[in-house]
Design a protein around this motif. Structure first.
Motif, PDB file in Angstrom:
ATOM      1  N   GLY A 190       0.816  -1.207   0.000  1.00  0.00           N
ATOM      2  CA  GLY A 190       0.000   0.000   0.000  1.00  0.00           C
ATOM      3  C   GLY A 190       0.852   1.259   0.000  1.00  0.00           C
ATOM      4  N   LYS A 191       1.911   1.248   0.816  1.00  0.00           N
ATOM      5  CA  LYS A 191       2.816   2.402   0.881  1.00  0.00           C
ATOM      6  C   LYS A 191       3.550   2.601  -0.444  1.00  0.00           C
ATOM      7  CE  LYS A 191       4.304   4.420   4.131  1.00  0.00           C
ATOM      8  NZ  LYS A 191       4.078   5.800   4.645  1.00  0.00           N
ATOM      9  N   ILE A 192       3.989   1.488  -1.035  1.00  0.00           N
ATOM     10  CA  ILE A 192       4.706   1.566  -2.313  1.00  0.00           C
ATOM     11  C   ILE A 192       3.794   2.128  -3.395  1.00  0.00           C
ATOM     12  CG2 ILE A 192       5.786   0.202  -4.151  1.00  0.00           C
ATOM     13  CD1 ILE A 192       6.632  -1.782  -1.888  1.00  0.00           C
ATOM     14  N   SER A 193       2.564   1.628  -3.450  1.00  0.00           N
ATOM     15  CA  SER A 193       1.607   2.102  -4.453  1.00  0.00           C
ATOM     16  C   SER A 193       1.364   3.599  -4.299  1.00  0.00           C
ATOM     17  CB  SER A 193       0.282   1.339  -4.320  1.00  0.00           C
ATOM     18  OG  SER A 193       0.464  -0.033  -4.622  1.00  0.00           O
ATOM     19  N   LYS A 194       1.279   4.052  -3.052  1.00  0.00           N
ATOM     20  CA  LYS A 194       1.050   5.475  -2.796  1.00  0.00           C
ATOM     21  C   LYS A 194       2.256   6.303  -3.216  1.00  0.00           C
ATOM     22  CE  LYS A 194      -0.290   8.704   0.868  1.00  0.00           C
ATOM     23  NZ  LYS A 194      -0.639   8.853   2.312  1.00  0.00           N
ATOM     24  N   GLU A 195       3.461   5.831  -2.877  1.00  0.00           N
ATOM     25  CA  GLU A 195       4.683   6.561  -3.223  1.00  0.00           C
ATOM     26  C   GLU A 195       4.855   6.688  -4.736  1.00  0.00           C
ATOM     27  OE1 GLU A 195       6.740   8.161  -1.432  1.00  0.00           O
ATOM     28  OE2 GLU A 195       6.651   7.394   0.616  1.00  0.00           O
ATOM     29  N   LEU A 196       4.539   5.600  -5.453  1.00  0.00           N
ATOM     30  CA  LEU A 196       4.751   5.585  -6.898  1.00  0.00           C
ATOM     31  C   LEU A 196       3.533   6.051  -7.687  1.00  0.00           C
ATOM     32  CD1 LEU A 196       6.699   2.205  -7.286  1.00  0.00           C
ATOM     33  CD2 LEU A 196       7.631   4.520  -7.124  1.00  0.00           C
ATOM     34  N   GLY A 197       2.409   6.222  -6.999  1.00  0.00           N
ATOM     35  CA  GLY A 197       1.204   6.688  -7.671  1.00  0.00           C
ATOM     36  C   GLY A 197       0.599   5.665  -8.607  1.00  0.00           C
ATOM     37  N   VAL A 198       0.630   4.389  -8.199  1.00  0.00           N
ATOM     38  CA  VAL A 198       0.073   3.320  -9.030  1.00  0.00           C
ATOM     39  C   VAL A 198      -0.886   2.477  -8.199  1.00  0.00           C
ATOM     40  CG1 VAL A 198       2.117   3.234 -10.490  1.00  0.00           C
ATOM     41  CG2 VAL A 198       1.970   1.726  -8.500  1.00  0.00           C
ATOM     42  N   ARG A 199      -1.651   1.610  -8.890  1.00  0.00           N
ATOM     43  CA  ARG A 199      -2.630   0.785  -8.186  1.00  0.00           C
ATOM     44  C   ARG A 199      -2.491  -0.704  -8.480  1.00  0.00           C
ATOM     45  NH1 ARG A 199      -8.450   4.018  -8.543  1.00  0.00           N
ATOM     46  NH2 ARG A 199      -7.801   5.880  -7.372  1.00  0.00           N
ATOM     47  N   THR A 200      -2.204  -1.043  -9.720  1.00  0.00           N
ATOM     48  CA  THR A 200      -2.230  -2.451 -10.111  1.00  0.00           C
ATOM     49  C   THR A 200      -0.857  -3.113 -10.002  1.00  0.00           C
ATOM     50  OG1 THR A 200      -1.734  -2.041 -12.445  1.00  0.00           O
ATOM     51  CG2 THR A 200      -4.044  -1.883 -11.760  1.00  0.00           C
ATOM     52  N   THR A 201      -0.874  -4.449  -9.959  1.00  0.00           N
ATOM     53  CA  THR A 201       0.374  -5.213  -9.929  1.00  0.00           C
ATOM     54  C   THR A 201       1.170  -4.987 -11.209  1.00  0.00           C
ATOM     55  OG1 THR A 201      -0.605  -6.919  -8.521  1.00  0.00           O
ATOM     56  CG2 THR A 201       1.354  -7.537  -9.768  1.00  0.00           C
ATOM     57  N   ALA A 202       0.466  -4.851 -12.326  1.00  0.00           N
ATOM     58  CA  ALA A 202       1.145  -4.607 -13.605  1.00  0.00           C
ATOM     59  C   ALA A 202       1.916  -3.291 -13.562  1.00  0.00           C
ATOM     60  CB  ALA A 202       0.133  -4.589 -14.743  1.00  0.00           C
ATOM     61  N   GLU A 203       1.317  -2.273 -12.955  1.00  0.00           N
ATOM     62  CA  GLU A 203       1.993  -0.975 -12.845  1.00  0.00           C
ATOM     63  C   GLU A 203       3.189  -1.064 -11.897  1.00  0.00           C
ATOM     64  OE1 GLU A 203      -1.389   2.427 -13.456  1.00  0.00           O
ATOM     65  OE2 GLU A 203      -1.601   1.145 -11.691  1.00  0.00           O
ATOM     66  N   LEU A 204       3.029  -1.816 -10.812  1.00  0.00           N
ATOM     67  CA  LEU A 204       4.146  -2.013  -9.883  1.00  0.00           C
ATOM     68  C   LEU A 204       5.303  -2.722 -10.580  1.00  0.00           C
ATOM     69  CD1 LEU A 204       2.245  -3.096  -6.641  1.00  0.00           C
ATOM     70  CD2 LEU A 204       3.531  -0.978  -6.967  1.00  0.00           C
TER      71      LEU A 204
END
Length: 229
Positions: free
Chosen positions: A191-205
């Motif tokens: 959740g923190k990583i998604s917020k820092e990078l501004g992404v939501r999906t596993t594909a975006e990560l």
């Protein structure tokens, strides 16, 4: 007694080729094939030097070296990789490695690099050094574009570890087991990583993990230093 060296590469044939190059002058104590096994091997053996590929599974070579430099700062490190891009090189030396050698190098160059680093000096393959010079010259001519590795600064080492494992397709349970934390902790980190990078999906990560160099483009298994003629 021959100095002990650890060779970390996830391609077995490449590792075997490197061992053959080194064995006349050095004792190869272990050949781990992933970043976590590499850390364990270094902490167990305490070798004089470690040769490390960047593209290691479970934990990439650069982040594995960060761990090693904290737990075993006396161990010298040489990166042996296919990646000549300046951002990889700069990050490697920020981590604290002593040498950076391309897998396309001749065996004599690899041996020379190992000797130099063991003697407290720094070594960079000429092609890599030229790339750094070209980058510096280009930087004086026009404003540089933001580097693709910039977002990595916002992520902690633990978050980088989690992001790599997510990009490798591991489940929350598998990631939790790999780094010895709870599944809830992994969910928190994601959740923190998604917020820092501004992404939501596993594909975006996964895309960000590749961009940040946590998962490097595939390397050719046969690429290893060539025996000198």
């Amino acid at each position: 007694m021959k100095p002990q060296i650890i060779v970390a590469d996830d391609h077995r044939l490449v590792a075997e080729g490197i061992v053959k190059i080194l064995e006349k002058e050095y004792s190869v104590a272990a050949t781990p094939s992933d970043g976590r096994s590499f850390i364990e091997a270094v902490e167990r053996v305490r070798p004089a030097l470690a040769l490390v590929d960047i593209s290691l599974p479970l934990l990439n070579g650069l982040d594995a070296c960060r761990h090693v430099k904290k737990s075993c700062p006396e161990v010298k490190i040489v990166i042996l990789t296919m990646h000549a891009e300046p951002h990889y090189v700069n990050e490697a030396f920020r981590v604290g490695v002593g040498g950076y050698v391309l897998k396309t190098s001749l065996a004599d160059e690899l041996l020379f690099a190992v000797r130099e680093v063991l003697n407290g000096r720094t070594y960079i393959s000429p092609v890599v050094a030229q790339g750094l010079v070209d980058q510096a010259l280009h930087a004086t001519e026009e404003p540089t574009e933001p580097t693709t590795t910039a977002p990595a600064v916002m992520l902690s080492l633990r978050q980088r570890e989690v992001l790599q494992l997510v990009a490798e397709g591991k489940s929350n349970k598998e990631i939790a087991s790999a780094i010895n934390v709870t599944v809830k902790t992994i969910e928190f980190h994601k959740g923190k990583i998604s917020k820092e990078l501004g992404v939501r999906t596993t594909a975006e990560l996964t895309k960000h993990a590749i961009t940040l160099g946590l998962i490097a483009p595939p390397e050719t298994p046969s690429a290893s230093p060539k025996q000198s003629s």
